[in-house]
Design a protein around this motif. Structure first.
Motif, PDB file in Angstrom:
ATOM      1  N   LEU A 166       0.994  -1.115   0.121  1.00  0.00           N
ATOM      2  CA  LEU A 166      -0.037  -0.205  -0.091  1.00  0.00           C
ATOM      3  C   LEU A 166       0.962   1.254  -0.034  1.00  0.00           C
ATOM      4  CD1 LEU A 166      -3.014  -0.976   2.512  1.00  0.00           C
ATOM      5  CD2 LEU A 166      -2.991  -0.808  -0.053  1.00  0.00           C
ATOM      6  N   THR A 167       2.064   1.198   0.671  1.00  0.00           N
ATOM      7  CA  THR A 167       2.799   2.397   0.778  1.00  0.00           C
ATOM      8  C   THR A 167       3.346   2.647  -0.583  1.00  0.00           C
ATOM      9  OG1 THR A 167       4.799   1.103   1.599  1.00  0.00           O
ATOM     10  CG2 THR A 167       3.211   2.436   3.137  1.00  0.00           C
ATOM     11  N   GLN A 168       3.452   1.937  -1.530  1.00  0.00           N
ATOM     12  CA  GLN A 168       4.098   1.995  -2.939  1.00  0.00           C
ATOM     13  C   GLN A 168       3.055   2.699  -3.723  1.00  0.00           C
ATOM     14  OE1 GLN A 168       5.848  -1.747  -4.469  1.00  0.00           O
ATOM     15  NE2 GLN A 168       6.524  -1.929  -2.358  1.00  0.00           N
ATOM     16  N   LEU A 169       1.880   2.825  -3.557  1.00  0.00           N
ATOM     17  CA  LEU A 169       0.757   3.349  -4.119  1.00  0.00           C
ATOM     18  C   LEU A 169       0.557   4.811  -3.970  1.00  0.00           C
ATOM     19  CD1 LEU A 169      -1.951   0.463  -3.873  1.00  0.00           C
ATOM     20  CD2 LEU A 169      -0.223   0.553  -5.736  1.00  0.00           C
ATOM     21  N   LYS A 170       0.011   5.474  -4.904  1.00  0.00           N
ATOM     22  CA  LYS A 170      -0.237   6.895  -4.898  1.00  0.00           C
ATOM     23  C   LYS A 170      -1.321   7.274  -4.139  1.00  0.00           C
ATOM     24  CE  LYS A 170       1.896   8.055  -9.431  1.00  0.00           C
ATOM     25  NZ  LYS A 170       1.618   8.517 -10.777  1.00  0.00           N
ATOM     26  N   LEU A 171      -1.050   8.333  -3.332  1.00  0.00           N
ATOM     27  CA  LEU A 171      -2.155   8.764  -2.433  1.00  0.00           C
ATOM     28  C   LEU A 171      -3.395   9.261  -3.345  1.00  0.00           C
ATOM     29  CD1 LEU A 171      -0.256  11.148   0.003  1.00  0.00           C
ATOM     30  CD2 LEU A 171      -1.212   8.985   0.400  1.00  0.00           C
ATOM     31  N   GLY A 172      -4.511   9.062  -2.698  1.00  0.00           N
ATOM     32  CA  GLY A 172      -5.646   9.452  -3.732  1.00  0.00           C
ATOM     33  C   GLY A 172      -6.102   8.485  -4.837  1.00  0.00           C
ATOM     34  N   LYS A 173      -5.487   7.570  -4.744  1.00  0.00           N
ATOM     35  CA  LYS A 173      -5.815   6.421  -5.864  1.00  0.00           C
ATOM     36  C   LYS A 173      -6.490   5.234  -5.079  1.00  0.00           C
ATOM     37  CE  LYS A 173      -3.848   8.143  -9.384  1.00  0.00           C
ATOM     38  NZ  LYS A 173      -4.550   8.843 -10.497  1.00  0.00           N
ATOM     39  N   GLU A 174      -7.352   4.853  -5.806  1.00  0.00           N
ATOM     40  CA  GLU A 174      -8.267   3.403  -5.377  1.00  0.00           C
ATOM     41  C   GLU A 174      -7.215   2.351  -5.137  1.00  0.00           C
ATOM     42  OE1 GLU A 174     -11.511   2.649  -7.820  1.00  0.00           O
ATOM     43  OE2 GLU A 174     -12.750   4.508  -7.076  1.00  0.00           O
ATOM     44  N   ILE A 175      -7.447   1.573  -4.448  1.00  0.00           N
ATOM     45  CA  ILE A 175      -6.665   0.046  -4.225  1.00  0.00           C
ATOM     46  C   ILE A 175      -6.881  -0.580  -5.730  1.00  0.00           C
ATOM     47  CG2 ILE A 175      -6.298   0.250  -1.753  1.00  0.00           C
ATOM     48  CD1 ILE A 175      -8.524  -2.408  -2.019  1.00  0.00           C
ATOM     49  N   PRO A 176      -5.946  -1.370  -6.264  1.00  0.00           N
ATOM     50  CA  PRO A 176      -6.038  -1.833  -7.384  1.00  0.00           C
ATOM     51  C   PRO A 176      -6.819  -3.408  -7.039  1.00  0.00           C
ATOM     52  CG  PRO A 176      -3.570  -2.421  -6.433  1.00  0.00           C
ATOM     53  CD  PRO A 176      -4.560  -1.223  -5.539  1.00  0.00           C
ATOM     54  N   GLU A 177      -7.297  -3.881  -8.056  1.00  0.00           N
ATOM     55  CA  GLU A 177      -8.328  -5.089  -7.784  1.00  0.00           C
ATOM     56  C   GLU A 177      -7.514  -6.287  -7.216  1.00  0.00           C
ATOM     57  OE1 GLU A 177     -10.898  -7.686 -11.009  1.00  0.00           O
ATOM     58  OE2 GLU A 177     -10.722  -5.631 -11.321  1.00  0.00           O
ATOM     59  N   GLU A 178      -6.167  -6.359  -7.576  1.00  0.00           N
ATOM     60  CA  GLU A 178      -5.510  -7.387  -6.895  1.00  0.00           C
ATOM     61  C   GLU A 178      -5.351  -7.475  -5.201  1.00  0.00           C
ATOM     62  OE1 GLU A 178      -4.343  -6.367 -10.926  1.00  0.00           O
ATOM     63  OE2 GLU A 178      -4.110  -5.160  -9.143  1.00  0.00           O
ATOM     64  N   LEU A 179      -5.545  -6.398  -4.822  1.00  0.00           N
ATOM     65  CA  LEU A 179      -5.740  -6.225  -3.359  1.00  0.00           C
ATOM     66  C   LEU A 179      -7.274  -6.337  -2.644  1.00  0.00           C
ATOM     67  CD1 LEU A 179      -2.815  -3.349  -2.851  1.00  0.00           C
ATOM     68  CD2 LEU A 179      -2.509  -5.704  -2.736  1.00  0.00           C
ATOM     69  N   PHE A 180      -8.124  -6.288  -3.360  1.00  0.00           N
ATOM     70  CA  PHE A 180      -9.358  -6.350  -2.872  1.00  0.00           C
ATOM     71  C   PHE A 180      -9.737  -7.257  -1.959  1.00  0.00           C
ATOM     72  CE2 PHE A 180     -12.154  -4.365  -6.471  1.00  0.00           C
ATOM     73  CZ  PHE A 180     -11.318  -3.134  -6.455  1.00  0.00           C
ATOM     74  N   GLN A 181      -9.283  -8.594  -2.098  1.00  0.00           N
ATOM     75  CA  GLN A 181      -9.337  -9.643  -1.261  1.00  0.00           C
ATOM     76  C   GLN A 181      -8.910  -9.512   0.289  1.00  0.00           C
ATOM     77  OE1 GLN A 181     -11.581 -12.400  -1.802  1.00  0.00           O
ATOM     78  NE2 GLN A 181     -11.247 -12.683   0.344  1.00  0.00           N
ATOM     79  N   ALA A 182      -7.557  -9.028   0.186  1.00  0.00           N
ATOM     80  CA  ALA A 182      -6.983  -8.499   1.457  1.00  0.00           C
ATOM     81  C   ALA A 182      -7.823  -7.598   2.122  1.00  0.00           C
ATOM     82  CB  ALA A 182      -5.550  -8.226   1.066  1.00  0.00           C
TER      83      ALA A 182
END
Length: 103
Positions: free
Chosen positions: A60-76
């Motif tokens: 999560l810390t590698q993703l940009k602020l304000g962006k929705e989490i990617p579908e690959e992380l939905f389950q977690a």
């Protein structure tokens, strides 16, 4: 390992989910080291549940602020939300059982 090195390994991310605005939770804060510590402290002071998962925090810390989490992380993320919903529900149902047994 020194205290400073331990602090620098900490990672944290904060998510917000508004189904009317977003299709998935959005990253509203993330950081490492001192910033991670402050994110966690702020959440706890505000009564926001904190879930510890080093692997997920790293992603999560590698993703940009304000962006929705990617579908690959939905389950977690769903598992975390379910964990907190269950935790809150169990806590409330225990309180109600205790109230009934006292009467």
């Amino acid at each position: 390992m020194s205290e400073f090195e331990k602090l620098m390994q900490q990672k944290a991310a904060a998510l917000r989910y508004d189904p009317e605005k977003n299709g998935a939770p959005v990253i509203v804060a993330s950081g490492m080291g001192y910033m991670a510590e402050k994110i966690t402290e702020t959440a706890m002071k505000a009564g926001v549940p904190v879930y510890e998962d080093d692997s997920l925090a790293s992603l999560l810390t590698q993703l940009k602020l304000g962006k929705e989490i990617p579908e690959e992380l939905f389950q977690a993320i769903v598992e975390i939300y379910v964990y907190f919903l269950g935790f809150t529900g169990e806590s409330k149902s225990k309180d109600k059982k205790e109230e009934k047994s006292e009467k």
